[in-house]
Design a protein around this motif. Structure first.
Motif, PDB file in Angstrom:
ATOM      1  N   ASN A  75     -20.172  -8.296   7.080  1.00 35.91           N
ATOM      2  CA  ASN A  75     -21.006  -7.133   7.363  1.00 35.91           C
ATOM      3  C   ASN A  75     -20.245  -5.826   7.134  1.00 35.91           C
ATOM      4  OD1 ASN A  75     -19.394  -6.716   9.665  1.00 35.91           O
ATOM      5  ND2 ASN A  75     -20.848  -7.754  11.020  1.00 35.91           N
ATOM      6  N   THR A  76     -20.874  -4.721   7.483  1.00 34.79           N
ATOM      7  CA  THR A  76     -20.279  -3.404   7.227  1.00 34.79           C
ATOM      8  C   THR A  76     -19.068  -3.111   8.118  1.00 34.79           C
ATOM      9  OG1 THR A  76     -21.882  -2.374   8.719  1.00 34.79           O
ATOM     10  CG2 THR A  76     -22.427  -2.414   6.355  1.00 34.79           C
ATOM     11  N   GLU A  77     -18.827  -3.943   9.111  1.00 36.55           N
ATOM     12  CA  GLU A  77     -17.611  -3.807   9.918  1.00 36.55           C
ATOM     13  C   GLU A  77     -16.373  -3.905   9.011  1.00 36.55           C
ATOM     14  OE1 GLU A  77     -15.502  -6.576  13.326  1.00 36.55           O
ATOM     15  OE2 GLU A  77     -17.677  -6.649  13.129  1.00 36.55           O
ATOM     16  N   PHE A  78     -16.426  -4.782   8.002  1.00 39.73           N
ATOM     17  CA  PHE A  78     -15.306  -4.920   7.071  1.00 39.73           C
ATOM     18  C   PHE A  78     -15.169  -3.677   6.196  1.00 39.73           C
ATOM     19  CE2 PHE A  78     -13.592  -6.292   2.908  1.00 39.73           C
ATOM     20  CZ  PHE A  78     -12.297  -6.564   3.336  1.00 39.73           C
ATOM     21  N   GLU A  79     -16.287  -3.182   5.681  1.00 37.83           N
ATOM     22  CA  GLU A  79     -16.249  -1.970   4.867  1.00 37.83           C
ATOM     23  C   GLU A  79     -15.684  -0.803   5.677  1.00 37.83           C
ATOM     24  OE1 GLU A  79     -19.091   0.554   1.806  1.00 37.83           O
ATOM     25  OE2 GLU A  79     -19.985  -0.949   3.104  1.00 37.83           O
ATOM     26  N   ALA A  80     -16.031  -0.726   6.964  1.00 39.08           N
ATOM     27  CA  ALA A  80     -15.506   0.328   7.832  1.00 39.08           C
ATOM     28  C   ALA A  80     -13.992   0.188   8.006  1.00 39.08           C
ATOM     29  CB  ALA A  80     -16.206   0.300   9.186  1.00 39.08           C
ATOM     30  N   LEU A  81     -13.500  -1.053   8.125  1.00 42.92           N
ATOM     31  CA  LEU A  81     -12.064  -1.273   8.219  1.00 42.92           C
ATOM     32  C   LEU A  81     -11.359  -0.761   6.965  1.00 42.92           C
ATOM     33  CD1 LEU A  81      -9.527  -2.672   9.547  1.00 42.92           C
ATOM     34  CD2 LEU A  81     -10.146  -4.665   8.162  1.00 42.92           C
ATOM     35  N   VAL A  82     -11.875  -1.122   5.797  1.00 39.47           N
ATOM     36  CA  VAL A  82     -11.287  -0.676   4.532  1.00 39.47           C
ATOM     37  C   VAL A  82     -11.373   0.841   4.415  1.00 39.47           C
ATOM     38  CG1 VAL A  82     -11.450  -0.814   2.001  1.00 39.47           C
ATOM     39  CG2 VAL A  82     -11.720  -2.886   3.386  1.00 39.47           C
ATOM     40  N   ALA A  83     -12.500   1.418   4.819  1.00 43.32           N
ATOM     41  CA  ALA A  83     -12.650   2.874   4.760  1.00 43.32           C
ATOM     42  C   ALA A  83     -11.595   3.558   5.623  1.00 43.32           C
ATOM     43  CB  ALA A  83     -14.056   3.278   5.211  1.00 43.32           C
ATOM     44  N   GLY A  84     -11.298   2.999   6.785  1.00 48.68           N
ATOM     45  CA  GLY A  84     -10.273   3.561   7.649  1.00 48.68           C
ATOM     46  C   GLY A  84      -8.885   3.486   7.028  1.00 48.68           C
ATOM     47  N   ILE A  85      -8.583   2.366   6.386  1.00 48.30           N
ATOM     48  CA  ILE A  85      -7.292   2.202   5.704  1.00 48.30           C
ATOM     49  C   ILE A  85      -7.156   3.228   4.589  1.00 48.30           C
ATOM     50  CG2 ILE A  85      -5.975   0.657   4.186  1.00 48.30           C
ATOM     51  CD1 ILE A  85      -7.206  -1.689   5.880  1.00 48.30           C
ATOM     52  N   VAL A  86      -8.198   3.342   3.775  1.00 46.86           N
ATOM     53  CA  VAL A  86      -8.171   4.262   2.640  1.00 46.86           C
ATOM     54  C   VAL A  86      -8.133   5.710   3.118  1.00 46.86           C
ATOM     55  CG1 VAL A  86      -9.487   5.060   0.638  1.00 46.86           C
ATOM     56  CG2 VAL A  86      -9.225   2.609   1.058  1.00 46.86           C
ATOM     57  N   ALA A  87      -8.899   6.035   4.155  1.00 47.49           N
ATOM     58  CA  ALA A  87      -8.912   7.406   4.675  1.00 47.49           C
ATOM     59  C   ALA A  87      -7.544   7.781   5.241  1.00 47.49           C
ATOM     60  CB  ALA A  87      -9.986   7.561   5.748  1.00 47.49           C
ATOM     61  N   GLY A  88      -6.914   6.851   5.932  1.00 47.82           N
ATOM     62  CA  GLY A  88      -5.580   7.117   6.461  1.00 47.82           C
ATOM     63  C   GLY A  88      -4.581   7.382   5.350  1.00 47.82           C
ATOM     64  N   TYR A  89      -4.663   6.604   4.308  1.00 44.32           N
ATOM     65  CA  TYR A  89      -3.792   6.794   3.135  1.00 44.32           C
ATOM     66  C   TYR A  89      -4.041   8.169   2.510  1.00 44.32           C
ATOM     67  CZ  TYR A  89      -2.286   6.395  -1.722  1.00 44.32           C
ATOM     68  OH  TYR A  89      -1.725   6.639  -2.947  1.00 44.32           O
ATOM     69  N   ALA A  90      -5.302   8.504   2.324  1.00 49.08           N
ATOM     70  CA  ALA A  90      -5.657   9.771   1.679  1.00 49.08           C
ATOM     71  C   ALA A  90      -5.226  10.965   2.528  1.00 49.08           C
ATOM     72  CB  ALA A  90      -7.161   9.831   1.420  1.00 49.08           C
ATOM     73  N   ALA A  91      -5.328  10.843   3.838  1.00 49.74           N
ATOM     74  CA  ALA A  91      -5.019  11.957   4.725  1.00 49.74           C
ATOM     75  C   ALA A  91      -3.521  12.162   4.927  1.00 49.74           C
ATOM     76  CB  ALA A  91      -5.684  11.737   6.088  1.00 49.74           C
ATOM     77  N   ARG A  92      -2.754  11.077   4.884  1.00 47.29           N
ATOM     78  CA  ARG A  92      -1.321  11.192   5.190  1.00 47.29           C
ATOM     79  C   ARG A  92      -0.582  11.998   4.150  1.00 47.29           C
ATOM     80  NH1 ARG A  92      -2.056   6.219   7.284  1.00 47.29           N
ATOM     81  NH2 ARG A  92      -1.574   5.127   5.377  1.00 47.29           N
ATOM     82  N   ARG A  93      -0.583  11.571   2.948  1.00 45.85           N
ATOM     83  CA  ARG A  93       0.160  12.247   1.877  1.00 45.85           C
ATOM     84  C   ARG A  93       1.456  12.854   2.409  1.00 45.85           C
ATOM     85  NH1 ARG A  93      -1.715  10.367  -2.915  1.00 45.85           N
ATOM     86  NH2 ARG A  93      -3.925  10.087  -2.658  1.00 45.85           N
ATOM     87  N   SER A  94       2.139  12.051   3.241  1.00 50.49           N
ATOM     88  CA  SER A  94       3.367  12.490   3.893  1.00 50.49           C
ATOM     89  C   SER A  94       4.569  12.147   3.022  1.00 50.49           C
ATOM     90  CB  SER A  94       3.482  11.787   5.251  1.00 50.49           C
ATOM     91  OG  SER A  94       3.748  10.404   5.046  1.00 50.49           O
ATOM     92  N   PRO A  95       5.766  12.505   3.478  1.00 46.78           N
ATOM     93  CA  PRO A  95       6.962  12.160   2.716  1.00 46.78           C
ATOM     94  C   PRO A  95       7.217  10.651   2.656  1.00 46.78           C
ATOM     95  CG  PRO A  95       7.475  13.801   4.409  1.00 46.78           C
ATOM     96  CD  PRO A  95       6.067  13.344   4.627  1.00 46.78           C
TER      97      PRO A  95
END
Length: 176
Positions: free
Chosen positions: A39-59
Motif C-alpha cells: 500500500n501507500t505506506e511503502f511509498e510514504a517510506l520511500v518519499a521520506g528517505i528521498v526527501a531527507g536526502y534532498a533536504a540534507r545536502r550536507s557535507p
C-alpha cells in the motif's frame, strides 16, 4: 555482459536532474503495488528517505544514481549517511521489470559501494524484506551478510524485515 545489454544503451548517472527524485518515489510506489500489493505506506517510506536526502545536502558524502536504458529511467539506488560517521546506508534499490536481466541492479550497487569506499565509510548497512529475493542475491554477491531479521506488519502485509551489513574498509569515516 548479457547479449540483451549489448544491444541496448545503458547509462548510470547521478540522480541530479529535475524529476529524478520524484521518479524514485513514483517508481517504488507503482512497482511495489503491482508486484507485491504493498500500500501507500511503502511509498510514504520511500518519499521520506528521498526527501531527507534532498533536504540534507550536507557535507556528509551521500549520493543517488539513476540507471537509464535507451534514454529512459529504469533503475535507482542511493547511498545515505548512517547513524554513525563511519556507516552508510544503501537505500531504494530498484530496477524496473522491463530492464531486468541487464545487470542494472548489480551495477547500481557496485557504483554505490565504490562511492562508499571513496568517501571513507567502513560499513554499509541496508534494510529490506525477505520476499525481495532478487535484491537479496545482489547483496549476497557483494558480500553483505544478514545481521538481523524480525517479523513485522508493514505496507499492508505480514513481512520479515531484514538488516544486512557489509564491512568495506578500515577508514575513519567520511571526510567532513
Amino acid at each position: 555482459m548479457p547479449e540483451a545489454a549489448q544491444q541496448r544503451q545503458v547509462v548510470l548517472r547521478r540522480a541530479d536532474l529535475p524529476g529524478d527524485l520524484g521518479w524514485i518515489v513514483m517508481a517504488h510506489g507503482e512497482l511495489y503495488d503491482r508486484q507485491f500489493g504493498w500500500n501507500t505506506e511503502f511509498e510514504a517510506l520511500v518519499a521520506g528517505i528521498v526527501a531527507g536526502y534532498a533536504a540534507r545536502r550536507s557535507p556528509t558524502p551521500e549520493a543517488a544514481w539513476i540507471a537509464e536504458v535507451d534514454g529512459e529511467r529504469a533503475g535507482c539506488v542511493m547511498l545515505a549517511a548512517g547513524d554513525r560517521p563511519d556507516v552508510a546506508k544503501l537505500r531504494v534499490l530498484l530496477v524496473t521489470p522491463a530492464a531486468r536481466g541487464l545487470g542494472l541492479g548489480s551495477r547500481l550497487v557496485e557504483e554505490a559501494l565504490a562511492f562508499a569506499r571513496t568517501a571513507g565509510y567502513r560499513r554499509v548497512t541496508l534494510w529490506t524484506t525477505d520476499n525481495l529475493v532478487s535484491a537479496r542475491r545482489i547483496y549476497q554477491h557483494f558480500g553483505f551478510t544478514l545481521a538481523e531479521e524480525e517479523p513485522r506488519r508493514g505496507f499492508g502485509h505480514d513481512l520479515v524485515g531484514q538488516t544486512w551489513t557489509l564491512d568495506i574498509g578500515e577508514g575513519d569515516g567520511p571526510e567532513h
